[in-house]
Design a protein around this motif. Sequence first.
Motif, short mmCIF file in Angstrom:
data_model
loop_
_atom_site.label_atom_id
_atom_site.label_comp_id
_atom_site.label_asym_id
_atom_site.label_seq_id
_atom_site.Cartn_x
_atom_site.Cartn_y
_atom_site.Cartn_z
N TYR A 199 10.16 -17.31 28.68
CA TYR A 199 10.60 -17.76 27.36
C TYR A 199 10.52 -16.66 26.29
O TYR A 199 11.18 -16.77 25.27
N GLU A 200 9.72 -15.62 26.54
CA GLU A 200 9.68 -14.51 25.58
C GLU A 200 11.05 -13.84 25.47
O GLU A 200 11.33 -13.12 24.52
N LYS A 256 3.32 -13.98 33.56
CA LYS A 256 4.03 -12.70 33.76
C LYS A 256 3.48 -11.57 32.88
O LYS A 256 2.80 -11.82 31.88
N1 MTE Z 1 4.69 -14.92 30.05
C1 MTE Z 1 5.34 -15.90 30.69
N2 MTE Z 1 5.02 -16.18 31.96
C2 MTE Z 1 5.70 -17.17 32.63
C3 MTE Z 1 6.69 -17.93 31.97
C4 MTE Z 1 7.00 -17.61 30.61
O1 MTE Z 1 7.86 -18.22 29.96
N3 MTE Z 1 6.32 -16.58 30.02
N4 MTE Z 1 7.32 -18.97 32.63
C5 MTE Z 1 6.58 -19.57 33.75
C6 MTE Z 1 7.38 -20.53 34.50
S1 MTE Z 1 7.67 -22.04 33.79
C7 MTE Z 1 7.83 -20.26 35.76
S2 MTE Z 1 8.62 -21.44 36.69
C8 MTE Z 1 7.69 -18.91 36.35
C9 MTE Z 1 9.05 -18.39 36.73
O2 MTE Z 1 8.94 -17.20 37.45
P1 MTE Z 1 10.27 -16.49 37.97
O3 MTE Z 1 11.19 -16.32 36.82
O4 MTE Z 1 9.81 -15.20 38.55
O5 MTE Z 1 10.85 -17.42 39.01
O6 MTE Z 1 7.08 -17.98 35.46
C10 MTE Z 1 6.02 -18.50 34.69
N5 MTE Z 1 5.38 -17.43 33.93
#
Ligand code: MTE
Length: 301
Positions: free
Chosen positions: A64-65, A220
């Motif tokens: 979402y960032e 992430k």
């Molecule tokens: N910093 C951060 N980490 C995040 C997210 C995010 O929006 N920001 N989304 C999460 C969600 S809801 C999911 S399903 C996974 C998606 O990982 P992918 O895009 O590698 O499949 O990352 C997770 N980690």
Amino acid sequence: MAYRWKNTLRDKDVTDEAAFLNRRQLMAGAAAGMGLAGVGGMPARAQDLEPTSYEDITTYNNYYEFGTGKGDPVKNAHTLTTQPWMVKIDGLVDRPGDYAFEDIMARMTVEERIYRFRCVEAWSMVVPWNGFELADLLEMAGVQSGAKYVAFETALRPDEMPGVKYPVLDWPYVEGLRLDEATHPLTLMATGIYGKEIPNQNGAPLRLVVPWKYGFKSIKSIVRITLTETEPPTSWNKANAREYGFYSNVNPDVDHPRWSQASERVIGSGLFARRQDTLMFNGYDEEVASLYDGMDLKANF
Ligand SMILES: Nc1nc2c(c(=O)[nH]1)N[C@H]1C(S)=C(S)[C@@H](COP(=O)(O)O)O[C@H]1N2
Ligand SMILES: [Mo]
């Protein structure tokens, strides 16, 4: 230790998707020829899994960032600078500090792990990650006896992250695990996909992967890891505590308040998207169920 889900092939053995698929065919052929369920380092469970294409894994994202659309991260995340990259490890550790990503990599053993990945939104993939066990990183920092939880934080860079000007979540994105979950051998710090460096949209240069929990736990682009005594706040729980709990273990018997979690849409299965039953702990029940012995999984969702 020979874990069924553990693939002992290393980073260098995997070059690209084509080579990866060829290798799978080879191993499947060898297995069939010898009448075996699994061969060498390729565990039976990994062989069962049909990896999602590199294309789908790296273009259908939640980050979402960089925007809330599934196609936004691949479009926007190129602005994230991942070199140099520092990870602060602090809290209840013997060796707190700012660790350079390269220095961490020099000390960790990178393996390939083929894991199911289940988003709370009821879609799923199978991802061939490359990474190292979080337990090894925590051991490097020296976890102190009072530590009971691990808190994680994503980078917050308004200049590089167009999505953070919108208050969708309370930035920075934060997550947490209980210490026994964090040190479980399935819990991975991913640095690659299909043997290539992890793309920005998937959480470069370093992201968590907890395969028995809903995808949002897999935070992430981590810049900080803190060992704490108390349960740390987590982004989606702060946004909506009724819908997203701290544990967020994949559980087909506990529905999201707004949709069923009994089945999932398989990403990349074509125009008429295939659905499949969701498995308890996303199929990792044998490995992780004991972590939750005696716990009410409906109350602790
Ligand atoms: N910093 C951060 N980490 C995040 C997210 C995010 O929006 N920001 N989304 C999460 C969600 S809801 C999911 S399903 C996974 C998606 O990982 P992918 O895009 O590698 O499949 O990352 C997770 N980690
Ligand atoms: Mo998700």
